[in-house]
Design a protein around this motif. Structure first.
Motif, PDB file in Angstrom:
ATOM      1  N   TRP A  79       0.835  -1.208   0.000  1.00  0.00           N
ATOM      2  CA  TRP A  79       0.000   0.000   0.000  1.00  0.00           C
ATOM      3  C   TRP A  79       0.868   1.256   0.000  1.00  0.00           C
ATOM      4  CZ3 TRP A  79      -0.158   4.035   3.431  1.00  0.00           C
ATOM      5  CH2 TRP A  79      -1.190   4.959   3.252  1.00  0.00           C
ATOM      6  N   ALA A  80       1.944   1.267   0.809  1.00  0.00           N
ATOM      7  CA  ALA A  80       2.827   2.435   0.874  1.00  0.00           C
ATOM      8  C   ALA A  80       3.489   2.692  -0.480  1.00  0.00           C
ATOM      9  CB  ALA A  80       3.886   2.235   1.957  1.00  0.00           C
ATOM     10  N   GLU A  81       3.861   1.620  -1.170  1.00  0.00           N
ATOM     11  CA  GLU A  81       4.464   1.778  -2.498  1.00  0.00           C
ATOM     12  C   GLU A  81       3.465   2.386  -3.479  1.00  0.00           C
ATOM     13  OE1 GLU A  81       6.623  -0.951  -5.980  1.00  0.00           O
ATOM     14  OE2 GLU A  81       5.961  -1.857  -4.087  1.00  0.00           O
ATOM     15  N   ALA A  82       2.215   1.904  -3.433  1.00  0.00           N
ATOM     16  CA  ALA A  82       1.185   2.455  -4.320  1.00  0.00           C
ATOM     17  C   ALA A  82       0.877   3.907  -3.969  1.00  0.00           C
ATOM     18  CB  ALA A  82      -0.083   1.601  -4.229  1.00  0.00           C
ATOM     19  N   GLU A  83       0.857   4.230  -2.680  1.00  0.00           N
ATOM     20  CA  GLU A  83       0.575   5.609  -2.257  1.00  0.00           C
ATOM     21  C   GLU A  83       1.693   6.552  -2.698  1.00  0.00           C
ATOM     22  OE1 GLU A  83      -1.406   8.850  -0.344  1.00  0.00           O
ATOM     23  OE2 GLU A  83      -2.044   6.899  -1.132  1.00  0.00           O
ATOM     24  N   GLU A  84       2.928   6.074  -2.689  1.00  0.00           N
ATOM     25  CA  GLU A  84       4.034   6.906  -3.169  1.00  0.00           C
ATOM     26  C   GLU A  84       3.860   7.217  -4.653  1.00  0.00           C
ATOM     27  OE1 GLU A  84       8.007   6.218  -1.558  1.00  0.00           O
ATOM     28  OE2 GLU A  84       8.761   6.169  -3.616  1.00  0.00           O
ATOM     29  N   LYS A  85       3.374   6.259  -5.415  1.00  0.00           N
ATOM     30  CA  LYS A  85       3.107   6.505  -6.838  1.00  0.00           C
ATOM     31  C   LYS A  85       1.975   7.514  -7.000  1.00  0.00           C
ATOM     32  CE  LYS A  85       4.678   1.940  -8.379  1.00  0.00           C
ATOM     33  NZ  LYS A  85       4.276   0.656  -9.013  1.00  0.00           N
ATOM     34  N   ARG A  86       0.935   7.388  -6.172  1.00  0.00           N
ATOM     35  CA  ARG A  86      -0.162   8.362  -6.237  1.00  0.00           C
ATOM     36  C   ARG A  86       0.363   9.770  -5.973  1.00  0.00           C
ATOM     37  NH1 ARG A  86      -2.740   4.545  -2.621  1.00  0.00           N
ATOM     38  NH2 ARG A  86      -4.058   3.113  -3.810  1.00  0.00           N
ATOM     39  N   ARG A  87       1.164   9.895  -4.940  1.00  0.00           N
ATOM     40  CA  ARG A  87       1.662  11.213  -4.562  1.00  0.00           C
ATOM     41  C   ARG A  87       2.595  11.790  -5.626  1.00  0.00           C
ATOM     42  NH1 ARG A  87       2.019  12.943   0.938  1.00  0.00           N
ATOM     43  NH2 ARG A  87       0.206  12.140   2.041  1.00  0.00           N
ATOM     44  N   THR A  88       3.356  10.947  -6.270  1.00  0.00           N
ATOM     45  CA  THR A  88       4.211  11.427  -7.359  1.00  0.00           C
ATOM     46  C   THR A  88       3.353  11.987  -8.483  1.00  0.00           C
ATOM     47  OG1 THR A  88       5.907   9.783  -6.807  1.00  0.00           O
ATOM     48  CG2 THR A  88       5.989  10.759  -9.015  1.00  0.00           C
ATOM     49  N   TYR A  89       2.282  11.270  -8.816  1.00  0.00           N
ATOM     50  CA  TYR A  89       1.389  11.779  -9.861  1.00  0.00           C
ATOM     51  C   TYR A  89       0.756  13.100  -9.438  1.00  0.00           C
ATOM     52  CZ  TYR A  89      -2.430  12.511 -13.026  1.00  0.00           C
ATOM     53  OH  TYR A  89      -3.273  13.100 -13.924  1.00  0.00           O
ATOM     54  N   TRP A  90       0.243  13.169  -8.210  1.00  0.00           N
ATOM     55  CA  TRP A  90      -0.471  14.374  -7.783  1.00  0.00           C
ATOM     56  C   TRP A  90       0.462  15.580  -7.669  1.00  0.00           C
ATOM     57  CZ3 TRP A  90      -5.152  14.451  -8.922  1.00  0.00           C
ATOM     58  CH2 TRP A  90      -6.025  13.390  -8.685  1.00  0.00           C
ATOM     59  N   LEU A  91       1.713  15.350  -7.289  1.00  0.00           N
ATOM     60  CA  LEU A  91       2.665  16.462  -7.249  1.00  0.00           C
ATOM     61  C   LEU A  91       2.877  17.022  -8.654  1.00  0.00           C
ATOM     62  CD1 LEU A  91       4.588  18.090  -5.404  1.00  0.00           C
ATOM     63  CD2 LEU A  91       6.387  16.479  -6.044  1.00  0.00           C
ATOM     64  N   ALA A  92       3.009  16.127  -9.638  1.00  0.00           N
ATOM     65  CA  ALA A  92       3.149  16.569 -11.026  1.00  0.00           C
ATOM     66  C   ALA A  92       1.869  17.245 -11.514  1.00  0.00           C
ATOM     67  CB  ALA A  92       3.493  15.374 -11.914  1.00  0.00           C
ATOM     68  N   TYR A  93       0.724  16.728 -11.121  1.00  0.00           N
ATOM     69  CA  TYR A  93      -0.579  17.291 -11.501  1.00  0.00           C
ATOM     70  C   TYR A  93      -0.698  18.740 -11.027  1.00  0.00           C
ATOM     71  CZ  TYR A  93      -5.744  17.699 -11.395  1.00  0.00           C
ATOM     72  OH  TYR A  93      -7.051  18.109 -11.552  1.00  0.00           O
ATOM     73  N   CYS A  94      -0.349  18.988  -9.776  1.00  0.00           N
ATOM     74  CA  CYS A  94      -0.407  20.357  -9.236  1.00  0.00           C
ATOM     75  C   CYS A  94       0.610  21.252  -9.932  1.00  0.00           C
ATOM     76  CB  CYS A  94      -0.145  20.339  -7.732  1.00  0.00           C
ATOM     77  SG  CYS A  94      -1.455  19.572  -6.763  1.00  0.00           S
ATOM     78  N   LEU A  95       1.813  20.734 -10.135  1.00  0.00           N
ATOM     79  CA  LEU A  95       2.850  21.521 -10.795  1.00  0.00           C
ATOM     80  C   LEU A  95       2.409  21.934 -12.191  1.00  0.00           C
ATOM     81  CD1 LEU A  95       5.765  22.606 -10.730  1.00  0.00           C
ATOM     82  CD2 LEU A  95       6.521  20.374 -11.574  1.00  0.00           C
ATOM     83  N   ASP A  96       1.785  21.031 -12.918  1.00  0.00           N
ATOM     84  CA  ASP A  96       1.295  21.316 -14.265  1.00  0.00           C
ATOM     85  C   ASP A  96       0.328  22.496 -14.250  1.00  0.00           C
ATOM     86  OD1 ASP A  96       0.903  21.007 -16.988  1.00  0.00           O
ATOM     87  OD2 ASP A  96      -0.527  19.359 -16.780  1.00  0.00           O
ATOM     88  N   ARG A  97      -0.543  22.545 -13.279  1.00  0.00           N
ATOM     89  CA  ARG A  97      -1.541  23.614 -13.213  1.00  0.00           C
ATOM     90  C   ARG A  97      -0.948  24.936 -12.727  1.00  0.00           C
ATOM     91  NH1 ARG A  97      -3.357  19.193 -14.083  1.00  0.00           N
ATOM     92  NH2 ARG A  97      -5.458  18.758 -14.840  1.00  0.00           N
ATOM     93  N   PHE A  98      -0.055  24.877 -11.768  1.00  0.00           N
ATOM     94  CA  PHE A  98       0.584  26.115 -11.326  1.00  0.00           C
ATOM     95  C   PHE A  98       1.428  26.734 -12.440  1.00  0.00           C
ATOM     96  CE2 PHE A  98      -0.006  24.440  -6.902  1.00  0.00           C
ATOM     97  CZ  PHE A  98      -0.781  25.496  -6.449  1.00  0.00           C
ATOM     98  N   LEU A  99       2.033  25.887 -13.254  1.00  0.00           N
ATOM     99  CA  LEU A  99       2.852  26.389 -14.355  1.00  0.00           C
ATOM    100  C   LEU A  99       2.026  27.113 -15.408  1.00  0.00           C
ATOM    101  CD1 LEU A  99       5.251  23.373 -15.037  1.00  0.00           C
ATOM    102  CD2 LEU A  99       5.894  25.604 -14.155  1.00  0.00           C
ATOM    103  N   ASN A 100       0.809  26.639 -15.642  1.00  0.00           N
ATOM    104  CA  ASN A 100       0.056  27.074 -16.818  1.00  0.00           C
ATOM    105  C   ASN A 100      -1.164  27.938 -16.521  1.00  0.00           C
ATOM    106  OD1 ASN A 100       1.651  25.529 -18.785  1.00  0.00           O
ATOM    107  ND2 ASN A 100       0.775  23.733 -17.796  1.00  0.00           N
ATOM    108  N   ILE A 101      -1.548  28.072 -15.257  1.00  0.00           N
ATOM    109  CA  ILE A 101      -2.822  28.712 -14.961  1.00  0.00           C
ATOM    110  C   ILE A 101      -2.829  30.196 -15.305  1.00  0.00           C
ATOM    111  CG2 ILE A 101      -2.248  29.233 -12.542  1.00  0.00           C
ATOM    112  CD1 ILE A 101      -5.191  28.490 -11.903  1.00  0.00           C
ATOM    113  N   SER A 102      -1.728  30.884 -15.092  1.00  0.00           N
ATOM    114  CA  SER A 102      -1.723  32.329 -15.310  1.00  0.00           C
ATOM    115  C   SER A 102      -1.774  32.687 -16.783  1.00  0.00           C
ATOM    116  CB  SER A 102      -0.483  32.953 -14.662  1.00  0.00           C
ATOM    117  OG  SER A 102      -0.516  32.762 -13.270  1.00  0.00           O
TER     118      SER A 102
END
Length: 547
Positions: free
Chosen positions: A256-279
């Motif tokens: 479960w911890a391994e899968a959660e680390e993958k989730r968090r890696t995706y979500w960190l990239a997801y947020c970064l993508d939006r902060f980069l492009n929103i303005s």
């Protein structure tokens, strides 16, 4: 039994042979712990001195000059003589040698390297703003002498960001960054290698992106982020909970911890993508339509490997405002709502819809209500001890900034609103001013990389509505003082964040200069220095494209 030791009376009376264990367990802290504590104390003292005006920003960044005693000079350093070799398999182990002379400080001698200190600093300084690594798993593999090439690249990227987040290890950050960058690029050149497109490679690219946003150019960081996004798409992390057996993982904490680390890696990239492009309303790389992945759990559950299943992003938005989420998950929901408003504005500008479209406008109004509901859930007073958590503080700022974002869109689309409507974003702008104080009281290295964007958004709103606000505010409200507080916060943050430097220059430019700056490409022979009368920042023209 030793002759020098008297036999206990009970043993002597009973005629029993007395065996005494003469081996004593080592006393005191374990190896490396004192050095790590000294490093933390040195960082804290330099921050306190800076806050009290005893040190300038340059002195804080060169903290090794101040802490140059024999004890504090024993700064640990990671292996410096490694450039990873490309292999055809992720399982191939690579040995690296240690060369303490590879990194030197002008004033501080280097002891034989011990990477435990930098790894411990990762938990304190890097993880709060990039919360994707399970610290137990990281410490486990990071101590191995041999490890796959992608793991070593990730470790160097982690060390680079940890050194960049420490006042007295600044002299190491460029060398560590260079090692991490050259190693991950070497992996990337062998596109057929599984190491080039694995989880650790994506994590390394994300950490390098955060480093480049702080200390290098916006364009470079934006391109680096794209490398991470493509690896994440190739690894199909966006549908990890469709590909994996979630019920099986729930029964095995390690899986479960391994899968959660993958989730968090995706979500960190997801947020970064939006902060980069929103303005600038640029297209996204990671879309939400095809998501099959749960939101991240709380930090405590993640780090202690306690299996928990969260809702999906879609379900959480549909029931928005009914429950409070962990800070990281809350950030994901808030930035998603903000991006939905941007999509509405883009459609309006493209003629696909208009504010007079009843159904579309109801959807936008509903999103605005969701943002306000979430703001009520997460709001904390600036004095709250919970705001010592950098992600919690950033979430609070983002919730208030989202209200301003939505109001700005309504204003840009010339939607008719009552005079009292402006009081809602005004309150949020003032809240951000209040939150700027705990943001700058802690180490500016701990501040989220995009905190300057939210400070600038608040300041820009107050500056643009000065005349309008003067008619609906009491005389006790001092807009100029609040603008100065925001400028002060940006000045403090610019010591470790180029975004803050650029936003500060934008804020200090008057309306005429800003208009000229936005059209620099059309002005022959005109430089930013000539327009503003200030030294030109290499980061400035990159950030001009954001607003």
């Amino acid at each position: 039994m030793s002759a020098s030791r008297q036999q206990p009376g009970l043993c002597e009376d009973s005629g029993t042979a007395c065996l005494v264990n003469q081996v004593r367990s080592p006393r005191g802290p374990k190896k490396g712990h004192l050095k790590a504590l000294r490093n933390r104390i040195a960082t804290l003292e330099s921050i306190i001195n800076c806050d009290q005006g005893n040190l300038g920003p340059n002195e804080v960044l060169d903290g090794n000059e101040k802490y140059n005693s024999d004890e504090t000079a024993q700064i640990v350093s990671p292996p410096q003589d490694y450039i990873p070799n490309i292999t055809k398999t992720e399982c191939h182990d690579i040995r690296y040698s240690i060369d303490a002379s590879a990194i030197t400080s002008p004033t501080t001698p280097i002891t034989p390297p011990n990477n435990e200190s930098l790894d411990m600093m990762e938990a304190d300084l890097v993880h709060p703003v990039a919360p994707m690594l399970h610290q137990g798993r990281y410490f486990s593999w990071s101590q191995r002498f041999t490890k796959p090439a992608s793991y070593i690249c990730l470790q160097f990227a982690m060390w680079a960001l940890a050194a960049a987040s420490s006042a007295h290890l600044q002299y190491m950050r460029e060398s560590l960054y260079t090692r991490a960058r050259s190693g991950i690029e070497a992996l990337d050149r062998d596109i057929e290698s599984s190491s080039a497109a694995c989880l650790q490679a994506a994590q390394a690219w994300l950490l390098l992106t955060h480093y480049e946003f702080r200390y290098m150019s916006y364009r470079r960081a934006w391109l680096t982020a794209g490398r991470a996004f493509r690896i994440i798409q190739l690894a199909r992390l966006h549908e990890i909970d469709r590909l994996n057996d979630v019920s099986m993982n729930m029964a095995h904490p390690e899986a479960w911890a391994e899968a959660e680390e993958k989730r968090r890696t995706y979500w960190l990239a997801y947020c970064l993508d939006r902060f980069l492009n929103i303005s600038n309303e640029w297209p996204l790389s990671l879309h939400e339509e095809a998501l099959c992945i749960y939101l991240p759990v709380s930090e405590s559950d993640f780090q202690h490997s306690r299996p928990v299943i969260m809702d999906s992003l879609y379900d959480e938005i549909e029931t928005s405002g009914q429950k409070m989420l962990p800070p990281f998950a809350e950030t994901i929901v808030l930035i998603t709502l903000c991006w939905h408003s941007v999509a509405f504005q883009r459609a309006a500008h493209g003629g696909k819809t208009s504010p007079s479209d009843g159904d579309t406008w109801k959807r936008h109004t509903r999103l605005y209500q969701m943002v306000q509901q979430r703001l009520m859930l997460v709001s904390l007073p600036p004095s709250s001890p919970e705001l010592h958590d950098p992600m919690r503080l950033f979430t609070n700022m983002l919730a208030n900034a989202a209200v301003i974002w939505f109001y700005n869109i309504m204003e840009a689309l010339q939607v008719e609103t009552g005079d009292e409507i402006i009081l809602v974003p005004l309150y949020s702008a003032y809240e951000i001013v209040g939150l700027a104080k705990p943001l700058t009281r802690s180490s500016f290295f701990k501040a989220h990389a995009f905190s300057p964007m939210l400070l600038y958004l608040s300041a820009k709103f107050l500056k643009a509505h000065t005349d309008q606000l003067s008619t609906c505010l009491s005389a006790s409200e001092d807009n100029q003082q609040k603008l100065e507080d925001l400028r002060k916060a940006l000045r403090i943050l610019q010591g470790g964040n180029n975004l803050a430097m650029s936003y500060l220059e934008l804020l200090d430019s008057d309306a005429e200069s800003l208009h000229k700056l936005c059209n620099l490409s059309n002005i022959q022979g005109c430089t930013m220095s000539e327009v503003t009368g200030q030294p030109e920042s290499p980061f400035f023209l990159d950030i001009m494209n954001l607003f």
